[in-house]
Motif scaffolding. Structure first.
Motif, PDB file in Angstrom:
ATOM      1  N   VAL A  77      12.049  46.952   9.845  1.00 33.98           N
ATOM      2  CA  VAL A  77      12.654  46.864   8.513  1.00 33.98           C
ATOM      3  C   VAL A  77      11.685  46.225   7.529  1.00 33.98           C
ATOM      4  O   VAL A  77      11.543  46.671   6.379  1.00 33.98           O
ATOM      5  CB  VAL A  77      13.971  46.068   8.577  1.00 33.98           C
ATOM      6  N   ARG A  78      11.003  45.191   7.983  1.00 37.26           N
ATOM      7  CA  ARG A  78      10.037  44.516   7.119  1.00 37.26           C
ATOM      8  C   ARG A  78       8.918  45.474   6.693  1.00 37.26           C
ATOM      9  O   ARG A  78       8.513  45.491   5.525  1.00 37.26           O
ATOM     10  CB  ARG A  78       9.453  43.315   7.862  1.00 37.26           C
TER      11      ARG A  78
ATOM     12  N   ILE B 253      11.374  44.416   2.397  1.00 36.41           N
ATOM     13  CA  ILE B 253      12.300  43.476   1.773  1.00 36.41           C
ATOM     14  C   ILE B 253      11.987  42.064   2.250  1.00 36.41           C
ATOM     15  O   ILE B 253      11.296  41.862   3.256  1.00 36.41           O
ATOM     16  CB  ILE B 253      13.771  43.822   2.091  1.00 36.41           C
TER      17      ILE B 253
ATOM     18  N   PHE C  78      16.627  38.425   3.887  1.00 34.15           N
ATOM     19  CA  PHE C  78      17.677  39.433   3.994  1.00 34.15           C
ATOM     20  C   PHE C  78      17.573  40.292   5.257  1.00 34.15           C
ATOM     21  O   PHE C  78      18.474  41.063   5.549  1.00 34.15           O
ATOM     22  CB  PHE C  78      17.647  40.350   2.760  1.00 34.15           C
ATOM     23  N   ILE C  79      16.484  40.135   5.988  1.00 31.29           N
ATOM     24  CA  ILE C  79      16.281  41.009   7.150  1.00 31.29           C
ATOM     25  C   ILE C  79      17.243  40.719   8.298  1.00 31.29           C
ATOM     26  O   ILE C  79      17.845  41.648   8.854  1.00 31.29           O
ATOM     27  CB  ILE C  79      14.812  40.927   7.612  1.00 31.29           C
TER      28      ILE C  79
ATOM     29  N   PHE D 289      20.724  42.022   7.504  1.00 33.96           N
ATOM     30  CA  PHE D 289      20.662  43.479   7.408  1.00 33.96           C
ATOM     31  C   PHE D 289      20.649  44.101   8.801  1.00 33.96           C
ATOM     32  O   PHE D 289      21.409  45.037   9.083  1.00 33.96           O
ATOM     33  CB  PHE D 289      19.405  43.895   6.629  1.00 33.96           C
TER      34      PHE D 289
ATOM     35  N   ALA E  27      20.372  34.427   4.078  1.00 38.78           N
ATOM     36  CA  ALA E  27      20.286  35.419   3.008  1.00 38.78           C
ATOM     37  C   ALA E  27      20.559  34.798   1.643  1.00 38.78           C
ATOM     38  O   ALA E  27      19.969  35.199   0.635  1.00 38.78           O
ATOM     39  CB  ALA E  27      21.267  36.564   3.271  1.00 38.78           C
TER      40      ALA E  27
ATOM     41  N   ALA F  39      21.440  39.179  -2.530  1.00 36.69           N
ATOM     42  CA  ALA F  39      20.542  40.333  -2.401  1.00 36.69           C
ATOM     43  C   ALA F  39      20.530  41.163  -3.677  1.00 36.69           C
ATOM     44  O   ALA F  39      19.467  41.611  -4.141  1.00 36.69           O
ATOM     45  CB  ALA F  39      20.962  41.178  -1.205  1.00 36.69           C
TER      46      ALA F  39
ATOM     47  N   TYR G 264      17.221  41.640  -6.220  1.00 35.24           N
ATOM     48  CA  TYR G 264      16.659  42.983  -6.444  1.00 35.24           C
ATOM     49  C   TYR G 264      17.369  43.692  -7.596  1.00 35.24           C
ATOM     50  O   TYR G 264      17.502  44.915  -7.585  1.00 35.24           O
ATOM     51  CB  TYR G 264      16.754  43.804  -5.163  1.00 35.24           C
TER      52      TYR G 264
ATOM     53  N   ARG H 292      16.602  49.407  -3.754  1.00 38.24           N
ATOM     54  CA  ARG H 292      16.383  48.533  -2.600  1.00 38.24           C
ATOM     55  C   ARG H 292      17.599  47.638  -2.371  1.00 38.24           C
ATOM     56  O   ARG H 292      17.984  47.385  -1.214  1.00 38.24           O
ATOM     57  CB  ARG H 292      15.133  47.677  -2.818  1.00 38.24           C
TER      58      ARG H 292
ATOM     59  N   ILE I  89      19.949  47.351   1.103  1.00 42.12           N
ATOM     60  CA  ILE I  89      20.225  46.094   1.796  1.00 42.12           C
ATOM     61  C   ILE I  89      21.724  45.877   1.983  1.00 42.12           C
ATOM     62  O   ILE I  89      22.188  45.506   3.068  1.00 42.12           O
ATOM     63  CB  ILE I  89      19.612  44.910   1.025  1.00 42.12           C
TER      64      ILE I  89
END
Length: 619
Positions: free
Chosen positions: A24-25, A30, A34-35, A38, A185, A237, A241, A247, A251
């Motif tokens: 994901v990174r 992102i 938030f990873i 997510f 997050a 999030a 963004y 994006r 998320i």
């Protein structure tokens, strides 16, 4: 051998999740904050849909293996690259602090057992059945009474426990991952990462949420705390963004989707996050872009898919099956009497303004703090904060939420529960957490905008307007950190107290007699059990003991009594296969000795017949 296997599978599970996070990174680029949420939310949604398709175990294996393959691919890629990619990243002071705190609390959860009533009436027994059968509950699942409760978090807990073991502490650990990833997050709302004061302030502000979470503490599987913090994670999030809404949509899609199936009221909290997304779209320069509009509409549609899929399951698979609040459907059609409604309304209004309760106290304290902060910012700092605007918006949300709760009591909940406002403090605590958390996030953003210089505008050693400003900054960090640590230590001590006193609880007493039974293939124990114990704290009349017995025995036919009547003993016992003595007293000891010749003690007695006589045999 079993422990070693679970250890190996647990390591593979961690590596699999690391593979997803790295993927994901690299692909979505992102922020790390938030990873985790997510990835966890996406996994939960995938397992949920696999469960709907009847492939719960296969879906879990596919998710596990796919994550390991992604990790393997990333390792191979890193080994063959002349310049290593972003495989590892240096931890900041905040990240080390956060990880250290999370580790401490997860360690406590790993030593904690379940005690709350609702764990045994629904949340834990559902997970136990899913682990036993590798399938979602069906209309034939006699152990599950409230079959209309969505299975969002249960799906994620199943996935973790499928590979790490079935212990109650593992269930709590799994839900703890969701909780702390939500908090992580929220820190993603900070843009200037070098401003440790912002992290310290957020740490202090968000730690206060534990004060309003005592009725739904993280030492149980209740989801009322997850609802608001998931919504707050979505807000963080979206705000971070807001200039890259595509994006943001990516998320929050799994977050909002999972939120709708955490609980039936989850749709309300998901709607709050989605409305914030729409607001940012409409007030943003990107609103003219049809691609952004399509992404927003697609996100809302995708987020509602789990919710409508669960509604479809209820309408088809469980058609005609009574669930919670549906057993009294006939009475509800006629409606409550005017007198009953007035009684409910009067108690509701009284409870809603009772300053001695935590929810009301929380709203009042944060109202005053937000108003005072806005005035100070305007008069002293000469800054116009957005905190007062957010305060107004959140007050509207709280008001609408309370109206919704009142409607629930007046028109949906059975009379016997409604007239005593069953679960009111828990429902109210959820919205107070959202209210307080929303103000804390907004205040952090306002503080960030208040700094005289932005990070990068001047060299780091000139990042403060004056020496006095720098001193105030340092004092602010010390104060916020000290307050956050104090509050978290209080939460730590409370959790340790719960853990250390487990051997004095009813679940422990029942477990010490029955054990925790798991059957191959998930076949329910069809024997009929009669529990005997005292009714202290209404543990029998509230059905608490019976639910605990059902969970540990994995048997749907469990009743309980608090007193034997001599004239009816034979008739009573003849209807059961086992007598389970949890607590004894002089009356029971004398009657069981007189009629069946046993010196009664805690344990399970097999009930058999020898001619016309009943025989009790300790197993």
């Amino acid at each position: 051998m079993l422990f070693l296997l679970q250890l190996v599978m647990g390591i593979l599970l961690i590596l699999s999740m690391a593979g997803y996070m790295q993927f994901v990174r690299r692909v979505l680029a992102i922020r790390w904050e938030f990873i985790p949420i997510f990835v966890f939310s996406a996994i939960a949604c995938i397992i949920y849909f696999a469960g709907l398709a009847g492939q719960l175990f296969i879906g879990s294996m596919v998710v596990l293996v796919a994550g390991l393959l992604l990790l393997r691919g990333r390792v191979v890629q890193a080994l063959y690259q002349s310049k290593r990619g972003p495989w590892f990243f240096p931890f900041s002071l905040f990240q080390w602090s956060f990880l250290g705190g999370v580790f401490v609390f997860l360690l406590i959860l790993f030593q904690t057992e379940l005690t709350h009533y609702d764990n045994f009436s629904h949340w834990a027994i559902v997970v136990k059945e899913m682990l036993s059968t590798n399938a979602f509950p069906t209309p034939n699942s006699d152990l599950i009474e409230f079959k209309n409760y969505p299975l969002g978090t249960s799906s994620f807990i199943y996935y973790i426990c499928r590979f790490m073991g079935h212990a109650q502490s593992t269930m709590l650990l799994a839900q703890g991952l969701l909780i702390f990833s939500c908090f992580y997050a929220m820190f993603g709302i900070v843009s200037e990462k070098k401003r440790f004061l912002l992290y310290a302030f957020l740490g202090f502000g968000l730690s206060t949420l534990s004060f309003f979470n005592l009725t739904i503490r993280i030492t149980n599987l209740l989801v009322d705390f997850l609802l608001p913090i998931y919504a707050l994670a979505m807000v963080a999030a979206i705000y971070q963004y807001r200039h890259d809404l595509k994006r943001a949509c990516i998320i929050i899609l799994p977050l909002a989707g999972l939120l709708t199936i955490i609980k039936s009221t989850g749709i309300i909290f998901a709607a709050i996050g989605l409305i914030f997304l729409v607001y940012n779209w409409l007030t943003n320069k990107q609103r003219a872009s049809w691609k952004i509009g399509l992404a927003v509409v697609g996100t809302i549609t995708g987020a509602l898919l789990p919710y409508f899929s669960w509604s479809w399951r209820m309408a088809t698979v469980f058609h005609g099956v009574d669930n919670k609040f549906e057993g009294a459907a006939a009475a509800l059609k006629a409606g409550k009497t005017a007198e009953q409604k007035w009684q409910i309304l009067e108690l509701f209004l009284k409870s809603s303004i009772d300053i001695t309760t935590r929810p009301v106290l929380g709203i009042v304290i944060f109202q005053i703090a937000a108003i005072a902060a806005s005035i100070v910012a305007y008069v002293v700092l000469k800054k116009k904060w957005n905190l007062w605007k957010v305060l107004i918006a959140l007050n509207v949300v709280v008001l609408l939420y309370y109206v919704g709760i009142l409607a629930l009591y007046l028109y949906s909940m059975p009379v016997d529960e409604a007239i005593k406002l069953a679960g009111f403090e828990r429902y109210a605590s959820s919205i107070v957490v959202l209210f307080a958390g929303g103000l804390v996030l907004c205040a952090a953003v306002d503080i960030e905008r208040t700094f005289h210089y932005r990070i990068g505008e001047v060299p780091d050693y000139q990042a403060f307007k004056t020496v006095q400003t720098k001193r105030h900054y340092q004092q602010g960090i010390i104060a916020c950190v000290a307050l956050a640590v104090t509050i978290l230590l209080s939460e730590y001590n409370g959790m340790m107290s719960i853990t250390s006193s487990y051997n004095k609880t009813l679940p422990y007493e029942v477990y010490s007699v029955t054990g925790d039974r798991w059957y191959t293939g998930g076949q329910e124990d069809t024997n009929k059990y009669l529990f005997y114990g005292s009714d202290r704290d209404q543990q029998v009349t509230s059905y608490y003991m019976q639910y605990i017995g059902r969970y540990f025995l994995y048997a749907p036919h469990v009743d309980a009594i608090v007193l034997f009547y001599e004239d009816n003993m034979d008739n009573l016992l003849s209807n059961y296969d086992y007598l389970v003595v949890i607590e004894t007293d002089s009356n029971a000891e004398w009657l069981l000795k007189k009629h069946y010749g046993i010196d009664v003690q805690k344990g399970i007695y097999k009930i058999t017949h020898s001619g016309d006589r009943i025989v009790l045999t300790l197993t």
